[in-house]
Design a protein around this motif. Structure first.
Motif, PDB file in Angstrom:
ATOM      1  N   ALA A 205      -3.678   0.152 -18.146  1.00 13.21           N
ATOM      2  CA  ALA A 205      -3.345   0.601 -16.800  1.00 13.21           C
ATOM      3  C   ALA A 205      -3.831  -0.455 -15.812  1.00 13.21           C
ATOM      4  O   ALA A 205      -4.986  -0.860 -15.866  1.00 13.21           O
ATOM      5  CB  ALA A 205      -3.997   1.942 -16.506  1.00 13.21           C
ATOM      6  N   ILE A 206      -2.923  -0.892 -14.952  1.00 12.18           N
ATOM      7  CA  ILE A 206      -3.307  -1.876 -13.939  1.00 12.18           C
ATOM      8  C   ILE A 206      -3.444  -1.154 -12.602  1.00 12.18           C
ATOM      9  O   ILE A 206      -2.535  -0.456 -12.173  1.00 12.18           O
ATOM     10  CB  ILE A 206      -2.248  -2.989 -13.813  1.00 12.18           C
ATOM     11  N   ILE A 207      -4.617  -1.279 -11.973  1.00 10.68           N
ATOM     12  CA  ILE A 207      -4.803  -0.684 -10.650  1.00 10.68           C
ATOM     13  C   ILE A 207      -4.778  -1.821  -9.635  1.00 10.68           C
ATOM     14  O   ILE A 207      -5.644  -2.693  -9.656  1.00 10.68           O
ATOM     15  CB  ILE A 207      -6.146   0.074 -10.580  1.00 10.68           C
ATOM     16  N   ASP A 208      -3.755  -1.824  -8.778  1.00  8.65           N
ATOM     17  CA  ASP A 208      -3.594  -2.916  -7.833  1.00  8.65           C
ATOM     18  C   ASP A 208      -4.120  -2.490  -6.467  1.00  8.65           C
ATOM     19  O   ASP A 208      -3.644  -1.516  -5.891  1.00  8.65           O
ATOM     20  CB  ASP A 208      -2.119  -3.293  -7.743  1.00  8.65           C
ATOM     21  N   ASP A 236      -7.063   0.972 -21.428  1.00 10.25           N
ATOM     22  CA  ASP A 236      -7.910  -0.005 -20.740  1.00 10.25           C
ATOM     23  C   ASP A 236      -7.399  -0.214 -19.331  1.00 10.25           C
ATOM     24  O   ASP A 236      -6.202  -0.185 -19.087  1.00 10.25           O
ATOM     25  CB  ASP A 236      -7.875  -1.335 -21.502  1.00 10.25           C
ATOM     26  N   CYS A 237      -8.333  -0.457 -18.406  1.00  9.02           N
ATOM     27  CA  CYS A 237      -7.935  -0.668 -17.028  1.00  9.02           C
ATOM     28  C   CYS A 237      -8.152  -2.116 -16.616  1.00  9.02           C
ATOM     29  O   CYS A 237      -9.130  -2.751 -17.023  1.00  9.02           O
ATOM     30  CB  CYS A 237      -8.719   0.226 -16.089  1.00  9.02           C
ATOM     31  N   ILE A 238      -7.230  -2.621 -15.800  1.00  4.56           N
ATOM     32  CA  ILE A 238      -7.416  -3.923 -15.178  1.00  4.56           C
ATOM     33  C   ILE A 238      -7.254  -3.697 -13.681  1.00  4.56           C
ATOM     34  O   ILE A 238      -6.323  -3.026 -13.254  1.00  4.56           O
ATOM     35  CB  ILE A 238      -6.348  -4.931 -15.667  1.00  4.56           C
ATOM     36  N   ILE A 239      -8.182  -4.239 -12.903  1.00  3.71           N
ATOM     37  CA  ILE A 239      -8.051  -4.119 -11.453  1.00  3.71           C
ATOM     38  C   ILE A 239      -7.488  -5.436 -10.924  1.00  3.71           C
ATOM     39  O   ILE A 239      -7.985  -6.507 -11.279  1.00  3.71           O
ATOM     40  CB  ILE A 239      -9.400  -3.785 -10.798  1.00  3.71           C
TER      41      ILE A 239
END
Lengths: 292, 129
Positions: A205-208, A236-239
């Motif tokens: 999941a990418i949180i922009d 997994d998260c990527i900010i």
């Protein structure tokens, strides 16, 4: 005492309703901000109904307390006026002046009726002022409530509008966050994101946060909560989208984000693809011999 | 008393929790799971909690404990299929379960355990929450 005074106002209103109405309408037309009020086409109808309801209310014999049953018609009328004016963008004073502008013509009539009897005149004016003030304040109160309802509705709409979850790739979802993150929005973002992770079967999941104006400790905490929840689900998260100023603020505040972060969404997408074992490659140009 | 079945799949133990976890049952599960790891020499434990609708801080802590205990016995623990509502509850309780690896479903969980056993992945997150 009060009752005696009321009888006289109510006789006045019953007897000289027509001249009172004309005087009142003329008065409203000449008042400050009359442009807007004149544009309110229902003014005459409202005034006529107001006087009728005033009559009903006074006949019920309850002065000073407009919460009684006798005034229910009046309350409905004032609510209608307030709501319609709040919707048309009137100011509170323009709305309240609907009631207050009745004072001058009414007082003139009362004065004429009372003649030289000063004590009686004072009594009359006292009770009339009290009544009209109460009605005016009630109008403002309803006006305020109507405006608050508008604001609350807009907030709700913003909440729904601003949290889309998009599927970028098979197994990759992204949430572009726009605006400040408060507890309510975090809750909505978190729910939407987790739901989408389940339905898309997403691993990443990418949180922009390009659209998030400031990141303070509270916002960072909310971000971390979202990241933790997504991790518990197995994603997994990527900010991404951390602007230079925000990077500086985060370090100055001593916030430990401890999450994989990338400066841009494209960087995050590249990393995400790598993690799920995919790569975007340039298509090879075919050799010239093969083309011919 | 109810008992939660523990299945052996390859060298992994598969536990599917399909009933409400009350404290007694949870402690019994922890006990029998450890016994089973020692008996079978399993290298991985997979907890499927996709049917679990409610959690409290006790269950949250217990999951963490199971992971730590299994690590002592050289088995990697992966929790799979957590419901969104459960994840939100745990985060609100302040339990980020940073010692546990998670996966979306049983399929991905098995693949993750395989990678951990092969040494391609860490058995627990380096992140401390």
């Amino acid at each position: 005492m009060a009752n005696k005074a009321d009888t006289i106002i109510s006789t006045l209103i019953t007897r000289s309703r027509k001249p009172l109405l004309d005087e009142w309408l003329a008065r409203q037309a000449t008042m400050a901000g009359s442009g807007a009020i004149a544009a309110d086409g229902d003014v005459k109808e409202y005034c006529t109904r107001f006087l009728a309801e005033l009559d009903t209310g006074l006949a019920a014999g309850e002065v000073g307390d407009i919460r009684g049953a006798g005034w229910s018609g009046m309350r409905e009328l004032l609510e209608e006026v307030s709501r319609s004016r709040a919707g048309k963008g009137f100011t509170p004073s323009e709305t309240a002046s609907f009631v207050f502008s009745l004072k001058a013509p009414l007082f003139a009539l009362v004065q004429r009726e009372a003649g030289d009897n000063a004590a009686r005149l004072a009594d009359e004016l006292q009770s009339a002022t009290t009544l009209l003030d109460t009605l005016g304040l009630y109008t403002v109160e309803v006006f305020q409530k109507a405006r608050e309802e508008v604001i609350a509705r807009q907030q709700e709409e913003m909440l729904e509008l601003s949290t889309p979850v998009v599927r970028l790739w098979e197994g990759i979802v992204a949430v572009p966050l726009i605006g400040t993150l408060d507890s309510n929005r975090t809750q909505v973002v978190m729910e939407n994101l987790l739901q989408e992770i389940v339905s898309a079967g997403a691993q990443i999941a990418i949180i922009d946060i390009t659209g998030v104006p400031t990141v303070d400790t509270l916002v960072a905490q909310h971000l971390l909560k979202t990241v933790s929840a997504a991790r518990l689900m197995g994603a997994d998260c990527i900010i991404s989208g951390i602007r230079p100023q925000i990077a500086q603020t985060i370090v100055h505040l001593g916030v430990d984000l401890s999450v994989t972060s990338k400066a841009s969404m494209s960087g995050a997408l590249e990393l995400a693809l790598k993690r799920i074992g995919k790569a975007v490659v340039e298509r090879k140009a075919r050799p010239a011999a093969e083309v011919s | 008393m109810d008992q939660i079945p523990i299945l052996m799949v390859g060298d992994c133990l598969l536990v599917s929790i399909q009933v409400d976890m009350h404290d007694q049952l949870a402690l019994a599960l922890q006990d029998s799971l450890m016994t089973k790891i020692v008996e079978t020499g399993a290298r991985g434990v997979m907890l499927d909690i996709s049917s679990l609708q409610f959690v409290d801080s006790f269950i949250g802590r217990l999951l963490n404990n199971i992971a730590s205990m299994a690590r002592v016995l050289d088995a990697a623990t992966v929790v799979v299929g957590m419901q969104p509502a459960v994840a939100i509850t745990l985060v609100e309780l302040g339990l980020t379960l940073s010692g546990i690896r998670t996966a979306l479903n049983v399929d991905k969980g098995l693949a993750l355990i395989r990678r951990i056993i092969d040494g391609e992945e860490q058995a627990f997150d380096r992140r401390e929450g």
